[in-house]
Design a protein around this motif. Structure first.
Motif, short mmCIF file in Angstrom:
data_model
loop_
_atom_site.label_atom_id
_atom_site.label_comp_id
_atom_site.label_asym_id
_atom_site.label_seq_id
_atom_site.Cartn_x
_atom_site.Cartn_y
_atom_site.Cartn_z
N ILE A 235 0.84 -1.27 -0.12
CA ILE A 235 -0.13 0.01 -0.03
C ILE A 235 0.89 1.12 -0.09
O ILE A 235 0.68 2.22 -0.81
N ALA A 236 1.94 1.37 0.83
CA ALA A 236 2.74 2.58 1.04
C ALA A 236 3.46 2.74 -0.22
O ALA A 236 3.51 3.74 -0.52
N ILE B 151 2.59 13.67 5.36
CA ILE B 151 2.64 12.27 5.57
C ILE B 151 2.11 11.91 6.91
O ILE B 151 2.65 12.24 7.89
N ASP B 152 0.94 11.12 7.20
CA ASP B 152 0.38 11.09 8.34
C ASP B 152 1.13 10.07 9.38
O ASP B 152 1.89 9.36 8.76
N SER B 153 0.63 10.20 10.59
CA SER B 153 1.33 9.09 11.58
C SER B 153 0.63 7.70 11.21
O SER B 153 -0.27 7.78 10.73
N GLY B 154 1.17 6.59 11.51
CA GLY B 154 0.74 5.35 11.18
C GLY B 154 1.66 4.30 11.00
O GLY B 154 2.82 4.53 10.69
N THR B 155 1.20 2.93 11.10
CA THR B 155 2.07 1.88 10.67
C THR B 155 2.29 1.61 9.24
O THR B 155 2.84 0.88 8.79
N THR B 156 1.31 2.29 8.31
CA THR B 156 1.59 1.96 6.92
C THR B 156 2.26 2.98 6.21
O THR B 156 3.40 2.84 5.33
N THR B 157 1.97 4.28 6.55
CA THR B 157 2.79 5.48 5.98
C THR B 157 4.27 5.20 6.05
O THR B 157 4.86 5.89 5.26
N LYS B 158 5.05 4.78 7.21
CA LYS B 158 6.40 4.52 7.29
C LYS B 158 7.07 4.15 6.33
O LYS B 158 8.25 4.28 6.15
N TRP B 159 6.34 3.32 5.35
CA TRP B 159 6.89 2.67 4.46
C TRP B 159 7.18 3.42 3.04
O TRP B 159 7.79 2.92 1.86
N MET B 160 6.77 4.34 3.18
CA MET B 160 6.23 5.19 1.78
C MET B 160 7.65 5.60 1.00
O MET B 160 7.86 5.58 -0.34
N PHE B 161 9.04 5.81 1.85
CA PHE B 161 10.04 6.29 1.31
C PHE B 161 11.22 5.16 1.29
O PHE B 161 12.33 5.48 1.08
#
Length: 249
Positions: free
Chosen positions: A79-80, A95-105
């Protein structure tokens, strides 16, 4: 604070399934009348129903934040990474807090020069050494349980013209919208979604049909939803009516 107590009471009931009135009085150190008033709020919301001597949860248990890093991990990464593909050169993104958004970069291309605004500690760590990403950090109080910075004034948010916002949620539903379980993060999320920007929701399929006490935006506010599995037909119909683009990865 009443809202915080009711939120904690909801989480406690969801975690335990069925609890007694006496148990809630003892745990939250309040009278039976106060407990009954709080339970009326949760009954109206539909997350509990009353049984003899207590209440029982009617919804699936929500996974505590500190355990979410290890659940649906492959889905979160897919997803990210898909979400990151929507970021264009020169974009200013939240970029919001959360355990999914952390992988975006994790695999972000070096030839895109962007600006990132975030309160997510994991995102801060991920982009801090990238020369093609300018970083702005929100918040002056670190909240360990959600790995995010909070205590953000509306003034500090209003000065930023964000092009795209990539949001997370604890639960998402047509009736309750995008919900969150933490009062401090709720204030940040609510402020971001009220701005004029393109809104992306990053949520694995387990989040849909669930809700917590705090709604930070109606589901209709979202422009794009990126999720991990096909959703119920009722969601697809709603997305078509509201011009929401669904991405299943």
């Amino acid at each position: 604070m009443k809202l915080v107590r009711i939120q904690e009471m909801e989480n406690y009931i969801l975690a335990n399934g069925t609890v007694s009135i006496d148990d809630l009085c003892e745990r939250f150190d309040v009278s039976k009348n106060t407990v009954r008033r709080d339970l009326n709020r949760l009954t109206e919301k539909g997350v509990i129903e009353k049984v003899y001597g207590g209440v029982t949860a009617t919804e699936k248990q929500l996974i505590p934040f500190e355990n979410r890093h290890h659940v649906y991990n492959d889905e979160k990464v897919r997803i990210a990474l898909h979400a990151a593909s929507f970021i264009e050169d020169q974009d200013f993104v939240y970029i919001d807090s959360g355990t999914t958004t952390k992988w975006m970069f994790d695999h972000f291309p070096e030839d895109k020069f962007i600006t990132v605004l975030t309160n997510n500690l994991d995102v801060i760590n991920a982009v801090s050494d990238k020369e093609n990403i300018e970083l702005f950090v929100l918040g002056n109080h670190y909240q360990a349980k959600t790995r995010s910075f909070v205590n953000i004034s509306s003034f500090s948010l209003n000065k930023y013209n964000v092009d795209k916002a990539f949001m997370a949620c604890t639960g998402a539903s047509i009736s309750k919208g995008l919900t969150n379980a933490d009062l401090h993060e709720y204030e940040v999320k609510k402020s971001i979604v009220q701005k004029e920007n393109e809104l992306f929701l990053l949520a694995d399929a387990s989040k849909f049909g669930q809700s917590t006490m705090l709604t930070y935006a109606p589901l209709s506010r979202v422009d794009h939803i990126i999720t991990s599995a096909p959703l119920d037909e009722s969601y697809k119909t709603f997305f078509q009516e509201e011009n929401i683009v669904l991405h299943t990865v």
